[in-house]
Design an enzyme around this catalytic site. Sequence first.
Site, PDB file in Angstrom:
ATOM      1  N   LYS A  83       4.279  -9.049   3.526  1.00 33.04           N
ATOM      2  CA  LYS A  83       2.828  -9.017   3.285  1.00 33.04           C
ATOM      3  C   LYS A  83       2.466 -10.247   2.464  1.00 33.04           C
ATOM      4  CE  LYS A  83      -0.262  -5.225   1.935  1.00 33.04           C
ATOM      5  NZ  LYS A  83      -0.325  -4.101   0.996  1.00 33.04           N
TER       6      LYS A  83
HETATM    7  C1  E4P Z   1      -3.254  -2.213   1.584  1.00 39.42           C
HETATM    8  O1  E4P Z   1      -2.220  -2.590   2.121  1.00 39.42           O
HETATM    9  C2  E4P Z   1      -3.415  -2.072   0.131  1.00 39.42           C
HETATM   10  O2  E4P Z   1      -2.177  -1.719  -0.439  1.00 39.42           O
HETATM   11  C3  E4P Z   1      -4.377  -0.991  -0.267  1.00 39.42           C
HETATM   12  O3  E4P Z   1      -4.936  -0.324   0.809  1.00 39.42           O
HETATM   13  C4  E4P Z   1      -5.299  -1.335  -1.376  1.00 39.42           C
HETATM   14  O4  E4P Z   1      -6.132  -0.247  -1.650  1.00 39.42           O
HETATM   15  P1  E4P Z   1      -6.977  -0.063  -3.006  1.00 39.42           P
HETATM   16  O5  E4P Z   1      -8.249  -0.826  -2.856  1.00 39.42           O
HETATM   17  O6  E4P Z   1      -7.192   1.406  -3.118  1.00 39.42           O
HETATM   18  O7  E4P Z   1      -6.110  -0.632  -4.125  1.00 39.42           O
END
Ligand code: E4P
Length: 214
Positions: A83
Amino acid sequence: MKFFIDTANLHEIKEAHALGVLSGVTTNPSLVAKEDITFEDRLREITEVVSGSVSAEVIATDWEGMISEGLELAKIAPNITIKVPMTPDGLKAVKVFKEKGIKTNVTLIFTANQALLAARAGASYVSPFLGRLDDIGHNGLDLISTISEIFTVHGIDSEIIAASIRHPLHITEAALRGAHIATVPYKVILQLFNHPLTDQGIEKFLEDWNNRNK
Ligand code: E4P
């Protein structure tokens, strides 16, 4: 639309996996920081449970650093997806990972143009963040529709992960609007089961069974 779970917590991952609905896992540095274990050890544990994509986010912000971190993470298991953030360096890293046959997830996407760039760089997945857009008064779900339409019109095969999911309606709408995957916190996965008529129905069936003419 498939379900990923958005957590680095092994108990939550095992519980969701046992439900039979889990196609993958996404983690991020904030989620990993809550856990009392090294990132690498946790990834090893997760990949022993889940055979689908497991996203592991790099910390480096320069593309050379992202590549060396990502190559180490990718050695942990064949289903690790690297990622990277939606930056010019992130996309340079995506290009290199693609050439090496390593899957990537471009995270922190807030516009359709960012999604298009990430896809053209070769991202396996693009992650638009619905909840964080909603938080600042934008419509995160409209972004899913726009990206989905652009990818369809242009025959782009990167998969759209609806991320930053906050509630069940996000999931229904993301599915309707063409997201391939929703990455969902465990708490929200459990909320998807809830309906008062289901609970009342179970109660009534049991009551009738217990009062049956033997
Ligand atoms: C996606 O891969 C992220 O880890 C995640 O959805 C972030 O979400 P949040 O805005 O609740 O931190």
